[in-house]
Design a protein around this motif. Structure first.
Motif: not given
Ligand code: ADP
Length: 328
Positions: A236-238, A267-272, A307-309
């Motif tokens: 869910l992003g942030s 960011a999603g790929d970094s998480f995966l 990674s998003v920084t």
């Molecule tokens: P996608 O990039 O696939 O749409 P998300 O936006 O949900 O997926 O981001 C994937 C993961 O990246 C999140 O679960 C979170 O760990 C990290 N992330 C994304 N955006 C942010 C943000 N603004 N601040 C902190 N972490 C973030």
């Protein structure tokens, strides 16, 4: 270390970003303001992130002989990724993404499949010994669905390999994903992909709500349709992530991480990639309890937040040392 192997199957791209004030009209030649290139492709990103954290990774991918393909191969070698399942294809270009970005952030993107479009099931058969000794097989949907289906089926022939699917980009024909999910243990989706999958069920169509009650309801439909699937993670992003398991239902994992986000691409790929790394790292523990899932997700979300920084995709991914040193 071989028994902790992560194998990623999918495409490798060379991304080219051209920046301009305004997007060009048909037939127009304009001046650009900047140009950047980067390694790309979801499989490539996920593999490199897991490798940066110290996991032993293998990639099943196809590369062109051109200069971009040579650079991509070097990038894998530089990250200690096992390259024995990389096939070099003569006479085709690399997978190329040409991205034009204007001063308002609007973009136009052209993707040429190139070597990524040459996958055959033989490429997967050739990689069977690697798949068989892997703890995790990661797939996304950037290469042909029948190749992913073949790889997932092959992995499920042995008891050892768990399969992770990140169904991105989500195809228009969701029936394709439905078939793939018969062979998936762990599904990782963002909220849009989650809602798309839930919409298979008539009662959830058009419902974009992501509060826990609605997510629990939607996930019940997904689990009842796909018997192999045991774990569903929604990013869910942030805001954080939701862990949904067949046995324990929904757990909200709030993000208590404060970062200044400058670029969330990749960011999603970094998480995966990070999730795969932390799952195999803790694989010697007797069982995957709910708490163990929560711990792995929390660690992966820390890496993705770092990674998003920074700008870029792979260029923004931290190594294990950078994760340990990062001050939140
Ligand atoms: P996608 O990039 O696939 O749409 P998300 O936006 O949900 O997926 O981001 C994937 C993961 O990246 C999140 O679960 C979170 O760990 C990290 N992330 C994304 N955006 C942010 C943000 N603004 N601040 C902190 N972490 C973030």
């Amino acid at each position: 270390m071989n028994d902790r192997l992560i194998t990623v199957v999918g495409g490798s791209n060379w991304d080219m970003f051209t920046y301009t004030k305004e997007l060009p009209k048909a037939g127009e030649t304009i001046k650009g303001t900047d140009f950047k290139t980067s390694f790309g492709g979801k499989a490539s990103n996920q593999c490199v992130q897991a490798a940066l954290l110290g996991s032993k990774c293998s990639i099943i991918t196809k590369l062109s002989q051109d200069i971009f393909g040579q650079n991509i191969l070097k990038n894998y070698k530089d990250h200690n990724v096992d390259c024995s399942n990389i096939t070099i294809v003569p006479d085709v270009p690399s997978g190329i993404a040409t991205i034009i970005v204007d001063s308002h952030g609007e973009n136009e993107i052209i993707i040429v499949g190139g070597s990524n479009a040459t996958f055959t099931t033989t490429d997967i058969d050739n990689a069977k010994p690697t798949i068989d000794k892997s703890l995790l097989l990661l797939c996304q949907l950037e290469i042909a669905d029948e190749i992913n289906l073949y790889a997932l089926k092959l992995a499920k022939l042995n008891k050892k390999t768990k399969t992770i699917l990140n169904p991105s980009p989500m195809p228009k024909d969701l029936n394709l994903v439905k078939e793939l999910l018969e062979y998936v243990d762990i599904l990782v989706v963002n909220k849009h992909e989650f809602n798309d999958l839930a919409a298979f069920d008539e009662q959830h169509k058009g419902n974009q709500n992501t509060d826990l009650k609605h997510m629990e309801e939607k996930s019940k439909s997904i689990f009842s349709r796909h018997t192999q699937l045991n774990v569903l993670i929604v990013t869910l992003g942030s805001k954080g992530q939701v862990l949904i398991t067949r046995s324990n239902g929904c757990t909200m994992i709030e993000s208590n991480i404060n970062v200044v986000a400058v670029d969330t691409t990749g960011a999603g790929d970094s998480f995966l990639g990070s999730l795969a790394h932390y799952l195999v790292e803790s694989s010697n523990e007797p069982e995957y309890t709910n708490q163990k899932w929560v711990d792995c997700i929390k660690k992966a979300s820390k890496v993705a937040a770092i990674s998003v920084t920074k700008y870029g995709t792979q260029t923004s991914y931290p190594s294990i040392k950078q994760v340990e040193d990062f001050k939140f």
